[in-house]
Design a protein around this motif. Structure first.
Motif, PDB file in Angstrom:
ATOM      1  N   ALA A  19       0.835  -1.204   0.000  1.00  0.00           N
ATOM      2  CA  ALA A  19       0.000   0.000   0.000  1.00  0.00           C
ATOM      3  C   ALA A  19       0.872   1.257   0.000  1.00  0.00           C
ATOM      4  O   ALA A  19       0.568   2.225  -0.707  1.00  0.00           O
ATOM      5  N   PRO A  66      -5.374   3.254  -1.863  1.00  0.00           N
ATOM      6  CA  PRO A  66      -5.013   3.439  -0.457  1.00  0.00           C
ATOM      7  C   PRO A  66      -4.836   4.907  -0.056  1.00  0.00           C
ATOM      8  O   PRO A  66      -5.061   5.260   1.098  1.00  0.00           O
ATOM      9  N   TYR A  69      -8.170   6.148   1.325  1.00  0.00           N
ATOM     10  CA  TYR A  69      -8.780   5.398   2.417  1.00  0.00           C
ATOM     11  C   TYR A  69      -8.734   6.129   3.761  1.00  0.00           C
ATOM     12  O   TYR A  69      -7.784   6.847   4.048  1.00  0.00           O
ATOM     13  N   GLU A  73     -10.394   1.466   5.635  1.00  0.00           N
ATOM     14  CA  GLU A  73     -10.117   1.116   4.243  1.00  0.00           C
ATOM     15  C   GLU A  73     -11.315   1.319   3.317  1.00  0.00           C
ATOM     16  O   GLU A  73     -11.567   0.526   2.405  1.00  0.00           O
TER      17      GLU A  73
END
Length: 161
Positions: A19, A66, A69, A73
């Protein structure tokens, strides 16, 4: 500055997970998008915003990554608000005559569903255009057609300097 930046970037890469790598890549691509004038702002470039301008509508799309987020998430509410405010603000500004701009004075957003994967698209349409204010309606939709948020915004008309 370059040495410090290189050291920081190398540390982030060496210690990063998948990520982290995706976020670093998106941020660097965002800088390139800004440098290439694909986006007018760093926030739009970092979020990889793409715009489609219609006659009286504006659509702005971002990928869900990501970078977007929150800790659960799913797309952070502030990212959703930024997306829809960008679409509505862009519409407000293109509807004004040369020499004038619009700034957001009120943003009312109702979050209806989480953004989880794919893309989010904000769609803006005009509700009212006066000489001093505009009211714009916005919705944010997932790739599946699910309404993620509904928004109204008020914009104040200003003379550009």
């Amino acid at each position: 500055m370059n040495e410090e930046l290189t050291r920081l970037l190398n540390q982030c890469i060496e210690n990063g997970n998948e990520a982290d790598m995706e976020v670093i890549k998106q941020m660097l691509q965002g800088v390139r998008r800004k440098q290439d004038n694909h986006n007018g702002s760093y926030i739009g470039a970092a979020l990889a915003m793409d715009r489609i301008v219609g006659d009286d509508t504006v659509d702005v799309c971002i990928p869900i990554t990501p970078l977007t987020y929150n800790s659960l998430e799913i797309v952070h509410g502030g990212i959703t608000a930024t997306l829809v405010d960008t679409a509505m603000g862009t519409l407000a500004n293109i509807l004004l005559p040369e020499g004038f701009g619009a700034v957001t004075t009120n943003l009312n957003i109702h979050y209806l569903a989480p953004g989880t994967h794919g893309n989010l698209t904000a769609k803006a349409s005009l509700v009212h255009k006066g000489s001093k204010t505009l009211v714009i309606d916005g919705i944010v939709i997932s790739d599946e057609g699910r309404t993620v948020a509904h928004c109204t915004g008020s914009f104040f008309v200003i003379k550009k300097r």
